[in-house]
Design a protein around this motif. Structure first.
Motif, PDB file in Angstrom:
ATOM      1  N   ILE A 123      -3.320  -9.316  -9.306  1.00  0.00           N
ATOM      2  CA  ILE A 123      -2.148  -8.429  -9.186  1.00  0.00           C
ATOM      3  C   ILE A 123      -0.964  -9.198  -8.605  1.00  0.00           C
ATOM      4  O   ILE A 123       0.179  -9.055  -9.045  1.00  0.00           O
ATOM      5  N   SER A 124      -1.243 -10.040  -7.615  1.00  0.00           N
ATOM      6  CA  SER A 124      -0.153 -10.755  -6.921  1.00  0.00           C
ATOM      7  C   SER A 124       0.560 -11.753  -7.830  1.00  0.00           C
ATOM      8  O   SER A 124       1.722 -12.085  -7.584  1.00  0.00           O
ATOM      9  N   THR A 125      -0.134 -12.248  -8.859  1.00  0.00           N
ATOM     10  CA  THR A 125       0.562 -13.163  -9.764  1.00  0.00           C
ATOM     11  C   THR A 125       1.342 -12.391 -10.831  1.00  0.00           C
ATOM     12  O   THR A 125       2.261 -12.931 -11.426  1.00  0.00           O
ATOM     13  N   ALA A 126       0.991 -11.127 -11.050  1.00  0.00           N
ATOM     14  CA  ALA A 126       1.606 -10.370 -12.145  1.00  0.00           C
ATOM     15  C   ALA A 126       2.856  -9.606 -11.727  1.00  0.00           C
ATOM     16  O   ALA A 126       3.768  -9.430 -12.535  1.00  0.00           O
ATOM     17  N   VAL A 127       2.878  -9.098 -10.491  1.00  0.00           N
ATOM     18  CA  VAL A 127       4.008  -8.256 -10.068  1.00  0.00           C
ATOM     19  C   VAL A 127       4.614  -8.820  -8.781  1.00  0.00           C
ATOM     20  O   VAL A 127       4.048  -9.714  -8.155  1.00  0.00           O
ATOM     21  N   ASP A 128       5.785  -8.257  -8.393  1.00  0.00           N
ATOM     22  CA  ASP A 128       6.511  -8.809  -7.244  1.00  0.00           C
ATOM     23  C   ASP A 128       6.264  -8.043  -5.955  1.00  0.00           C
ATOM     24  O   ASP A 128       6.563  -8.543  -4.862  1.00  0.00           O
ATOM     25  N   ALA A 129       5.794  -6.802  -6.038  1.00  0.00           N
ATOM     26  CA  ALA A 129       5.553  -5.997  -4.831  1.00  0.00           C
ATOM     27  C   ALA A 129       4.537  -4.923  -5.183  1.00  0.00           C
ATOM     28  O   ALA A 129       4.388  -4.552  -6.361  1.00  0.00           O
ATOM     29  N   ILE A 130       3.843  -4.437  -4.167  1.00  0.00           N
ATOM     30  CA  ILE A 130       2.841  -3.383  -4.408  1.00  0.00           C
ATOM     31  C   ILE A 130       2.946  -2.330  -3.311  1.00  0.00           C
ATOM     32  O   ILE A 130       3.152  -2.659  -2.139  1.00  0.00           O
ATOM     33  N   SER A 131       2.824  -1.066  -3.714  1.00  0.00           N
ATOM     34  CA  SER A 131       2.740   0.029  -2.738  1.00  0.00           C
ATOM     35  C   SER A 131       1.552   0.898  -3.094  1.00  0.00           C
ATOM     36  O   SER A 131       1.235   1.078  -4.280  1.00  0.00           O
ATOM     37  N   THR A 132       0.916   1.444  -2.083  1.00  0.00           N
ATOM     38  CA  THR A 132      -0.234   2.302  -2.323  1.00  0.00           C
ATOM     39  C   THR A 132      -0.405   3.284  -1.166  1.00  0.00           C
ATOM     40  O   THR A 132       0.282   3.186  -0.154  1.00  0.00           O
ATOM     41  N   ILE A 133      -1.326   4.231  -1.360  1.00  0.00           N
ATOM     42  CA  ILE A 133      -1.602   5.232  -0.327  1.00  0.00           C
ATOM     43  C   ILE A 133      -2.948   4.914   0.311  1.00  0.00           C
ATOM     44  O   ILE A 133      -3.959   4.780  -0.399  1.00  0.00           O
ATOM     45  N   ASP A 134      -2.975   4.806   1.605  1.00  0.00           N
ATOM     46  CA  ASP A 134      -4.197   4.584   2.382  1.00  0.00           C
ATOM     47  C   ASP A 134      -5.251   3.766   1.640  1.00  0.00           C
ATOM     48  O   ASP A 134      -6.303   4.285   1.247  1.00  0.00           O
ATOM     49  N   PRO A 135      -5.004   2.473   1.476  1.00  0.00           N
ATOM     50  CA  PRO A 135      -6.047   1.629   0.886  1.00  0.00           C
ATOM     51  C   PRO A 135      -7.204   1.498   1.880  1.00  0.00           C
ATOM     52  O   PRO A 135      -7.031   1.751   3.074  1.00  0.00           O
ATOM     53  N   HIS A 136      -8.371   1.107   1.375  1.00  0.00           N
ATOM     54  CA  HIS A 136      -9.542   0.986   2.257  1.00  0.00           C
ATOM     55  C   HIS A 136      -9.411  -0.283   3.105  1.00  0.00           C
ATOM     56  O   HIS A 136      -9.939  -1.344   2.755  1.00  0.00           O
ATOM     57  N   LEU A 137      -8.660  -0.173   4.200  1.00  0.00           N
ATOM     58  CA  LEU A 137      -8.481  -1.316   5.091  1.00  0.00           C
ATOM     59  C   LEU A 137      -9.536  -1.245   6.179  1.00  0.00           C
ATOM     60  O   LEU A 137      -9.488  -0.385   7.052  1.00  0.00           O
ATOM     61  N   HIS A 138     -10.484  -2.134   6.096  1.00  0.00           N
ATOM     62  CA  HIS A 138     -11.555  -2.144   7.095  1.00  0.00           C
ATOM     63  C   HIS A 138     -11.636  -3.562   7.676  1.00  0.00           C
ATOM     64  O   HIS A 138     -11.051  -3.851   8.717  1.00  0.00           O
ATOM     65  N   ARG A 139     -12.293  -4.462   6.941  1.00  0.00           N
ATOM     66  CA  ARG A 139     -12.294  -5.849   7.431  1.00  0.00           C
ATOM     67  C   ARG A 139     -10.930  -6.489   7.217  1.00  0.00           C
ATOM     68  O   ARG A 139     -10.482  -7.281   8.030  1.00  0.00           O
ATOM     69  N   TRP A 140     -10.280  -6.159   6.079  1.00  0.00           N
ATOM     70  CA  TRP A 140      -8.866  -6.528   5.938  1.00  0.00           C
ATOM     71  C   TRP A 140      -8.090  -5.536   6.776  1.00  0.00           C
ATOM     72  O   TRP A 140      -8.147  -4.335   6.508  1.00  0.00           O
ATOM     73  N   LYS A 141      -7.366  -6.031   7.779  1.00  0.00           N
ATOM     74  CA  LYS A 141      -6.645  -5.096   8.656  1.00  0.00           C
ATOM     75  C   LYS A 141      -5.322  -4.670   8.032  1.00  0.00           C
ATOM     76  O   LYS A 141      -4.776  -3.618   8.337  1.00  0.00           O
ATOM     77  N   LYS A 142      -4.759  -5.549   7.200  1.00  0.00           N
ATOM     78  CA  LYS A 142      -3.474  -5.243   6.555  1.00  0.00           C
ATOM     79  C   LYS A 142      -3.557  -5.655   5.094  1.00  0.00           C
ATOM     80  O   LYS A 142      -4.283  -6.600   4.762  1.00  0.00           O
ATOM     81  N   LEU A 143      -2.772  -4.999   4.256  1.00  0.00           N
ATOM     82  CA  LEU A 143      -2.769  -5.371   2.840  1.00  0.00           C
ATOM     83  C   LEU A 143      -2.229  -6.796   2.671  1.00  0.00           C
ATOM     84  O   LEU A 143      -2.648  -7.536   1.777  1.00  0.00           O
ATOM     85  N   ASP A 144      -1.289  -7.163   3.556  1.00  0.00           N
ATOM     86  CA  ASP A 144      -0.703  -8.516   3.504  1.00  0.00           C
ATOM     87  C   ASP A 144      -1.759  -9.602   3.681  1.00  0.00           C
ATOM     88  O   ASP A 144      -1.547 -10.739   3.289  1.00  0.00           O
ATOM     89  N   LYS A 152       3.508  -2.262   0.687  1.00  0.00           N
ATOM     90  CA  LYS A 152       3.820  -1.113   1.544  1.00  0.00           C
ATOM     91  C   LYS A 152       2.645  -0.147   1.475  1.00  0.00           C
ATOM     92  O   LYS A 152       2.161   0.162   0.386  1.00  0.00           O
ATOM     93  N   VAL A 153       2.219   0.300   2.639  1.00  0.00           N
ATOM     94  CA  VAL A 153       1.119   1.264   2.702  1.00  0.00           C
ATOM     95  C   VAL A 153       1.676   2.614   3.136  1.00  0.00           C
ATOM     96  O   VAL A 153       2.312   2.725   4.188  1.00  0.00           O
ATOM     97  N   LEU A 154       1.461   3.632   2.306  1.00  0.00           N
ATOM     98  CA  LEU A 154       1.844   4.999   2.668  1.00  0.00           C
ATOM     99  C   LEU A 154       0.626   5.689   3.262  1.00  0.00           C
ATOM    100  O   LEU A 154      -0.508   5.387   2.871  1.00  0.00           O
ATOM    101  N   HIS A 155       0.858   6.609   4.188  1.00  0.00           N
ATOM    102  CA  HIS A 155      -0.273   7.264   4.851  1.00  0.00           C
ATOM    103  C   HIS A 155      -0.291   8.756   4.537  1.00  0.00           C
ATOM    104  O   HIS A 155       0.735   9.432   4.621  1.00  0.00           O
ATOM    105  N   ALA A 156      -1.485   9.231   4.199  1.00  0.00           N
ATOM    106  CA  ALA A 156      -1.645  10.643   3.821  1.00  0.00           C
ATOM    107  C   ALA A 156      -1.863  11.547   5.034  1.00  0.00           C
ATOM    108  O   ALA A 156      -1.977  12.767   4.878  1.00  0.00           O
TER     109      ALA A 156
END
Ligand code: R5P
Length: 299
Positions: A123-144, A152-156
């Protein structure tokens, strides 16, 4: 003498892939963006051709893509991004209300790959930015940490808290595993509800073991089980089983992302749970919590 100057106004065009247009409509209405059209053609041999009908030269593009069941969608999505780029789109922002492949955030067993990294790389090679709603961040603490592009992470949480406050009397919030505690605690704080968090061990796709909650203090409450994803519904069903075996009858299940693999939804309803409610990041009959106004704020 006044200096003359021209400011280039860059148009933003919004496309939707694989799902309903309600987020696109909300975004365009709120921000005055234009709506684009494209065709996904599948050849008899199942190869894919993308045709963009709207002129995207020198524009910013937002692609809203519903990426549950992602494998068959990945090639059309990547080709859409490539085609937009080849037609002169300046910036491509992927908005995926549900971000797949986040749960494989480590190698749980010897020899396994870490799919969240591989998916993020594509995805990172195909587009310039990504936004999503509450991704499953567990061991990865941030999408970055896993995506190489601005994210950008939106919260429900606010939407779920509002839904509970207007539909459930005297709620106690139950998180069916440790990962859910992030959502449970932030929602509980907004509506001043007590919480219980279970410990869960996943033994297989359809088998989990979770701890038994201490429900005694809450026998006059209505229980609300909240998880980010409902897939096989095994996690929810185990929590419901614990509650029912202690005589709790008033149980609502809330999932942010309504994956519902196979007949999971029917299995969940068959437990006799009072209601099953989800957000509309994945279109499903159980969608009752609308995320349109969150998506409409994205640029
Ligand atoms: C995992 O940690 C997630 O937060 C969910 O608990 C999980 O994906 C639910 O899966 P299932 O419905 O298959 O039990």
């Amino acid at each position: 003498m006044r200096t003359k100057y021209w400011r280039t106004i860059i148009t933003t065009i919004v496309f939707t892939l694989f799902g309903p247009l309600l987020f696109e409509e909300a975004l365009c209405e709120k921000q005055g963006f234009s709506r684009g059209t494209l065709n996904i053609h599948s050849f008899p041999d199942e190869e894919t051709l993308i045709q963009i009908e709207t002129n995207v030269h020198d524009t910013n593009v937002i692609v809203i893509a519903f990426l549950d069941r992602p494998n068959a969608k990945l090639i059309p999505l990547l080709f859409t991004a490539n085609t937009l780029r080849s037609l002169g789109a300046k910036h491509i922002h992927l908005v995926t209300p549900y971000l797949p492949y986040m749960r494989q955030d480590t190698a749980f067993h010897k020899g396994e790959g870490i799919s969240s990294i591989y998916f993020a790389q594509m995805i990172s090679t195909a587009v310039d930015a990504i936004s999503t709603i509450d991704p499953h961040l567990h061991r990865w603490k941030k999408l970055d940490s896993v995506y190489a592009i601005p994210s950008k992470v939106l919260h429900a949480g606010d939407k779920i808290a509002h839904w509970i406050a207007s539909h459930v009397n005297m709620p106690v919030l139950l998180g069916p595993d440790g990962e859910s505690s992030q959502w449970i605690h932030s929602i509980a704080e907004k509506i001043q509800a007590p919480t219980l968090i279970l410990k869960k061990e996943r033994l297989g796709d359809n088998t989990v073991l979770s701890s038994i909650p201490e429900t005694q203090p809450y026998h006059t409450h209505a229980f609300v089980i909240i998880d980010d994803i409902i897939s096989t519904a095994t996690t929810m069903i185990q929590a419901i089983h614990h509650l029912k075996s202690q005589g709790i009858q008033d149980i609502t299940c809330i999932g942010i992302h309504a994956l519902f693999a196979g007949n999971a939804y029917e299995k969940l309803l068959a437990t006799g749970v009072s209601q099953v409610v989800t957000g509309n990041s994945i279109p499903h009959i159980s969608n009752q919590i609308d995320f349109s106004s969150m998506i409409a704020m994205l640029k």
